[in-house]
Write a protein that holds these residues in place. Structure first.
Motif, PDB file in Angstrom:
ATOM      1  N   ASN A 212      -1.850   6.078   7.669  1.00 55.26           N
ATOM      2  CA  ASN A 212      -1.945   4.965   8.609  1.00 55.26           C
ATOM      3  C   ASN A 212      -2.080   3.659   7.832  1.00 55.26           C
ATOM      4  N   TYR A 213      -1.445   2.623   8.317  1.00 57.94           N
ATOM      5  CA  TYR A 213      -1.514   1.345   7.609  1.00 57.94           C
ATOM      6  C   TYR A 213      -1.388   0.171   8.582  1.00 57.94           C
TER       7      TYR A 213
ATOM      8  N   ARG B 156      -8.086  -1.015   0.683  1.00 58.60           N
ATOM      9  CA  ARG B 156      -7.882  -2.389   1.118  1.00 58.60           C
ATOM     10  C   ARG B 156      -7.136  -3.131   0.009  1.00 58.60           C
TER      11      ARG B 156
ATOM     12  N   VAL C 265       0.820  -1.216   0.000  1.00 60.48           N
ATOM     13  CA  VAL C 265       0.000   0.000   0.000  1.00 60.48           C
ATOM     14  C   VAL C 265       0.854   1.265   0.000  1.00 60.48           C
TER      15      VAL C 265
ATOM     16  N   TRP D 112      -4.194  -6.127   3.621  1.00 59.51           N
ATOM     17  CA  TRP D 112      -3.698  -4.844   4.094  1.00 59.51           C
ATOM     18  C   TRP D 112      -4.800  -3.796   4.079  1.00 59.51           C
ATOM     19  N   TYR D 113      -4.624  -2.802   4.964  1.00 64.25           N
ATOM     20  CA  TYR D 113      -5.499  -1.628   4.980  1.00 64.25           C
ATOM     21  C   TYR D 113      -4.627  -0.388   5.113  1.00 64.25           C
ATOM     22  N   SER D 114      -4.985   0.666   4.384  1.00 66.26           N
ATOM     23  CA  SER D 114      -4.260   1.936   4.517  1.00 66.26           C
ATOM     24  C   SER D 114      -5.240   3.091   4.439  1.00 66.26           C
ATOM     25  N   GLN D 115      -4.830   4.203   5.048  1.00 66.86           N
ATOM     26  CA  GLN D 115      -5.645   5.412   5.054  1.00 66.86           C
ATOM     27  C   GLN D 115      -4.741   6.618   4.891  1.00 66.86           C
TER      28      GLN D 115
ATOM     29  N   ASN E 129      -9.044   5.869   1.512  1.00 66.78           N
ATOM     30  CA  ASN E 129      -8.680   4.655   2.239  1.00 66.78           C
ATOM     31  C   ASN E 129      -8.702   3.485   1.264  1.00 66.78           C
TER      32      ASN E 129
ATOM     33  N   GLN F 270       2.351   4.575  11.289  1.00 67.53           N
ATOM     34  CA  GLN F 270       1.816   5.882  10.920  1.00 67.53           C
ATOM     35  C   GLN F 270       2.959   6.746  10.417  1.00 67.53           C
TER      36      GLN F 270
ATOM     37  N   SER G 136       6.973   2.719  12.558  1.00 64.98           N
ATOM     38  CA  SER G 136       6.553   1.457  11.956  1.00 64.98           C
ATOM     39  C   SER G 136       6.822   0.315  12.922  1.00 64.98           C
TER      40      SER G 136
ATOM     41  N   GLY H 166      -1.187  -4.457   8.128  1.00 65.55           N
ATOM     42  CA  GLY H 166      -1.321  -5.574   7.211  1.00 65.55           C
ATOM     43  C   GLY H 166      -0.676  -6.834   7.722  1.00 65.55           C
TER      44      GLY H 166
END
Length: 429
Positions: free
Chosen positions: A219-220, A248, A150, A237-240, A246, A182, A167, A222
């Motif tokens: 922000n992430y 996925r 991501v 994974w997810y990230s914003q 945002n 972050q 991290s 995973g």
């Protein structure tokens, strides 16, 4: 709207470096690995980059970007202090020097551009991260060089980009790697200072009043799990990018020996939407890709398919690349509704008595692009890459890369590109 505020082009030493240098001398001198397990490398990179533009689309009518520069990348990684909780420091020093440029050939991504519209004579940066390790879990605070699906690490110009933040990586369970973090700012590949993070949607940076729209939170989190003796791995994974988008991401990779062949599959899926205050408007993108490979001796064949769904192209952090199977350094084939195919062939000349020499050619064709201008967008790209690593003598280890690209489109600017890159790395520790 938040706009990027970047530090002037000077040597920049972040707070994390001061914190790291302030570690007690007794800890740094302790036995158990801080010094003994340290490593340091210095890479010299000489980079020539040229792009000729034709059938130009957009307000920038510059017909050529061509520059030559020399870069130096110093990486230091310490070991850890002894004890249940180990402390260490990583540091990176970057220096870029102009060798050739002119005001009518700027914006290659190799060098910063001054307020006078000229390439800077030099730019440099010094950053560090404090790292803390407990068992198989590590926390890093400060300068980051991350490789995440991501937030893909794109070391494709003179100097690599870096990020500033925290991290966390944990590998307590065999085969399972958990990551979270972050990031608050970034130093782009052609700048010394740092600033907030912006976004691109497809190949277009999102701007307002000519300024990149930015935020100070990425922000992430995973997980990647490898099994089947490491031949298979899955990821989620997810990230914003706060108030922008945002996302996925899900992946599957597999490698399977079949007789004298090795077959491979790399599959991935992105689902992206607007976030929070929607500073770049609403977003709707789903991106799927597959890249299949077959290796036989010195030959490797690839076949890829990639598709964009929804109303927009794939969003990403500004000036970053992605793990999309059909993304290449010139076109990314990630515009709204785009469908693209790739064929690629690589050859290793070691079997012909020329170790260190490799070459590859690929062709990607995309169509079905929603241009928003009443016609279907189409594009194609052909890449030829040749690489050689000197195997002996005083220049042993020198890496030479040549790239030639032709990219054509009916809705964006056509590109003819050439790159010549020399890399040489010294092991200092």
């Amino acid at each position: 709207m938040m706009q990027s505020k970047r530090v002037p082009r000077v040597l920049r030493a972040p707070l994390s470096l001061a914190v790291a240098l302030a570690m007690p001398a007794s800890l740094m001198a302790a036995e158990g690995g801080f010094v003994e397990d340290s490593s340091a490398t210095l890479t010299a990179r000489n980079y020539y980059f040229s792009r000729d533009y034709s059938d130009i689309v957009g307000p920038n009518q510059q017909s050529k970007a061509e520059e030559w520069a020399q870069g130096f990348i110093l990486n230091f990684k310490s070991g850890y202090t002894p004890g249940t909780v180990g402390f260490g420091v990583d540091a990176v020093g970057l220096l870029g020097l102009k060798l050739d440029s002119s005001p009518d050939r700027i914006n290659t991504g190799l060098l910063p551009v001054t307020d006078e519209g000229r390439a800077a004579e030099e730019y440099s940066r010094l950053g560090a991260a404090l790292k803390v390790k407990v068992s198989k879990t590590e926390l890093r605070i400060g300068e980051q060089q991350l490789m995440l699906p991501v937030l893909y690490f794109g070391d494709i110009r003179l100097l690599p980009p870096t990020y500033q933040g925290a991290s966390l990586v944990s590998s307590e369970i065999a085969g399972l790697t958990l990551q979270a973090g972050q990031l608050r700012s970034t130093s782009l590949r052609n700048e010394a200072g740092d600033g907030e993070l912006g976004a691109m949607v497809g190949f277009v940076p999102r701007r307002q009043a000519g300024q990149l729209i930015t935020t100070d939170r990425f922000n992430y989190g995973g997980a990647d799990y490898a099994f089947n003796q490491g031949r298979t791995s899955v990821g989620a994974w997810y990230s914003q990018l706060q108030d922008l988008y945002n996302q996925r991401y899900f992946s599957l990779k597999h490698s399977e020996p079949v007789g004298d062949w090795v077959l491979g599959a790399n599959l991935g899926y992105f689902d992206s939407a607007e976030d929070g205050e929607q500073l770049i408007g609403q977003l709707d993108n789903q991106a799927a890709y597959s890249l299949l490979s077959a290796k036989y001796g010195a030959h490797t064949f690839y076949l890829g398919y990639q598709a964009m769904f929804g109303d927009h192209g794939l969003p990403r952090v500004f000036a970053n690349v992605s793990p999309l199977g059909n993304e290449v350094p010139t076109y990314a084939f990630d515009a709204a509704d785009e469908r693209s195919w790739q064929v690629r062939y690589d050859y290793d000349f070691a079997t012909m008595g020329m170790p260190g020499l490799v070459a590859g050619v690929r062709y990607i064709q995309g169509d079905n692009v929603d241009t928003g201008r009443g016609f279907e967008g189409k594009e194609w790209e052909r890449d030829l890459d040749i690489g050689y690593v000197v195997q002996s003598g005083s220049l042993k280890g020198l890496n030479v890369k040549v790239r030639n690209v032709t990219a054509r489109s009916n809705y964006r600017t056509d590109v003819d590109e050439n790159r010549l890159i020399f890399n040489y790395t010294w092991n200092l520790l």
